[in-house]
Design a protein around this motif. Structure first.
Motif: not given
Ligand code: ADP
Length: 307
Positions: A196, A227-230, A233, A246, A249, A259-260, A285, A288, A292
């Motif tokens: 991440s 991965k990078d949250g929203p 990727v 991504v 949602p 999520a990860g 994605t 995930a 979430i």
């Molecule tokens: P981790 O839980 O390991 O920190 P990330 O936050 O990078 O992982 O998120 C993993 C995956 O979850 C992302 O690649 C994305 O598909 C999904 N995800 C996480 N946060 C969001 C968000 N706010 N909106 C949409 N998808 C999200």
């Protein structure tokens, strides 16, 4: 996919106490590599097996945990019983809507999961996919880490693929240099690395996800999926970097726990099936996003039943 896929996930599952709306706590079981195993079990066909390689105690709470794993379709013959130890515990606290975690895990049985090389090999021998994280490495002694990595190298030489999520948690490591060196060494010895970016930026100083991907690929990882949250990727495979947006949602984000972990399960289940990178990222994605949208780590409404 080959006839009977065998997956082994390695790490620590813990007892979870999560606050409920009436001011009490609900007990559950979760932990990063266990969460991924739980999702993989539901995504893969019935012909596949998903085993959890770990250690628990011989007490009643350990029995309950193993009973839960079994009921969820996960094979537990690779869960060692350690007399005199028990399982780790964490409590989720909610303060003004913000989640924080308190852990009791420093003497958990799972810390002894890699004490015996023969036991490790009998668990890993013949696995198609072996999954572990930086948390798996962090809870082990230095000697046990070496033993585990030697077993993983042997499994790879025999044809297993190793997938690794660095999941960097400085609180679990003795010091930062050991943490960074151990994570880099494991990533270099893995086929698929699933970091991440937020963690990697904080601890390795990567300016962006592409830099994270190149750092791991440069050290020997075959495929890196950042991965990078929203945010998109980033994948890097055979020198070719790709950004995969991504999708927004369709349901509101309720709780980003796991999520990860769930992304990794969606990605790996798809990649094992047809080795198409873009489709595998989309599977990650999409799972995930469903996870979430619900509370907790194991969101039953996000996946089907145990096949
Ligand atoms: P981790 O839980 O390991 O920190 P990330 O936050 O990078 O992982 O998120 C993993 C995956 O979850 C992302 O690649 C994305 O598909 C999904 N995800 C996480 N946060 C969001 C968000 N706010 N909106 C949409 N998808 C999200």
């Amino acid at each position: 996919m080959r006839g009977k896929v065998r997956v082994v996930s390695i790490g620590e599952c813990m007892v979870e106490f999560a606050p409920t709306s009436n001011g009490q706590f609900a007990m559950g079981f979760a932990g990063d590599t266990f969460n991924t195993a739980w999702y993989l079990r539901r995504l893969l066909p019935a012909t596949a097996t998903v085993s959890y390689l770990s250690a628990v105690g011989t007490d009643g709470m350990s029995d309950q945990m193993v009973g839960f794993m079994t009921a969820e379709g996960i094979l537990t013959d690779t869960v060692q019983r350690v007399p005199g130890r028990s399982v780790g515990l964490y409590v989720i606290q909610l303060t003004n809507g913000e989640r924080s975690f308190a852990y009791w895990r420093s003497t958990s049985a799972a810390r002894l999961l890699a004490e015996d090389a023969d036991r490790l090999w009998s668990a890993l021998d013949g696995a198609d996919l072996i999954y572990l994280s930086g948390i798996t490495l962090a809870i082990l002694s230095a000697e046990a880490r070496v033993r585990l990595m030697a077993s993983l190298a042997r499994a790879r030489a025999a044809g297993s693929k190793v997938a690794f999520d660095p999941n960097i948690r400085p609180g679990l490591w003795s010091d930062a240099p050991t943490m960074l060196q151990s994570i880099s060494a494991m990533a270099a010895a893995a086929d698929i690395v699933l970091p991440s970016h937020e963690d990697e930026a904080r601890h390795f100083g990567d300016p962006d996800p592409v830099a994270t991907a190149h750092r791991y690929a440069g050290s020997g990882s075959t495929l890196v999926v950042v991965k990078d949250g929203p945010m998109p990727v980033v994948t890097l495979h055979a020198g070719h970097a790709e950004r995969h947006p991504v999708p927004v949602p369709s349901a509101p984000v309720v709780d980003t726990t796991a999520a990860g972990d769930s992304f990794n399960a969606g990605f790996l289940a798809s990649f094992l099936t047809n080795a198409n990178l873009s489709e595998a990222v989309a599977a990650g994605t999409s799972l995930a996003a469903r996870v979430i949208a619900g509370p907790g780590a194991l969101v039953r409404t996000a996946v089907g039943a145990v096949p």
